[in-house]
Design an enzyme around this catalytic site. Structure first.
Site, mmCIF file in Angstrom:
data_model
loop_
_atom_site.group_PDB
_atom_site.id
_atom_site.type_symbol
_atom_site.label_atom_id
_atom_site.label_comp_id
_atom_site.label_asym_id
_atom_site.label_seq_id
_atom_site.Cartn_x
_atom_site.Cartn_y
_atom_site.Cartn_z
ATOM 1 N N SER A 156 47.020 -48.104 -4.743
ATOM 2 C CA SER A 156 46.870 -48.626 -6.101
ATOM 3 C C SER A 156 48.069 -48.316 -6.994
ATOM 4 O O SER A 156 48.810 -47.370 -6.767
ATOM 5 C CB SER A 156 45.616 -48.042 -6.746
ATOM 6 O OG SER A 156 44.471 -48.436 -6.037
ATOM 7 N N GLN A 157 48.179 -49.107 -8.036
ATOM 8 C CA GLN A 157 49.194 -48.913 -9.072
ATOM 9 C C GLN A 157 49.000 -47.523 -9.681
ATOM 10 O O GLN A 157 47.872 -47.142 -10.022
ATOM 11 C CB GLN A 157 48.991 -50.010 -10.110
ATOM 12 C CG GLN A 157 49.810 -49.916 -11.340
ATOM 13 C CD GLN A 157 49.450 -51.029 -12.326
ATOM 14 O OE1 GLN A 157 48.685 -51.929 -12.019
ATOM 15 N NE2 GLN A 157 50.018 -50.953 -13.507
#
Length: 95
Positions: free
Chosen positions: A75-76
């Site tokens: 994920s970011q």
């Protein structure tokens, strides 16, 4: 998932992963409102590049999700930190 467009020239030969990690925390997480020091410290310590293939490691500290093994994505960074905010039971011993 393609390779992200770089926001600038970033070379691991010029800047080390630990310093890029610190910059990412300040630029993409703290500057966007995450203030919990436990979260910020955790984000400063986790070597995101180790979760990526060699060819994607240069993008480890971009604020974007990146593909990992098994057709999954890491994920970011901002989203990870944001999701951790306000979580009950987030303790230094939790990994």
């Amino acid at each position: 998932m393609g390779v992200p467009a770089s926001k600038g020239v970033r070379s691991s030969h010029v800047t080390s992963f630990p310093s890029r990690r610190q910059e990412m925390v300040e630029r993409d997480i703290a500057a966007r409102g995450v203030r919990d020091e436990l979260i910020l410290d955790a984000m400063r310590k986790v070597p995101r590049e180790l979760f990526l293939s060699e060819k994607l490691r240069e993008f480890a500290y971009e604020d974007t999700p990146l593909p990992i093994a098994g057709e999954q994505a890491i994920s970011q960074p901002y989203i990870v930190a944001f999701m951790m905010r306000g979580r009950v039971g987030v303790e230094p011993r939790n990994r």
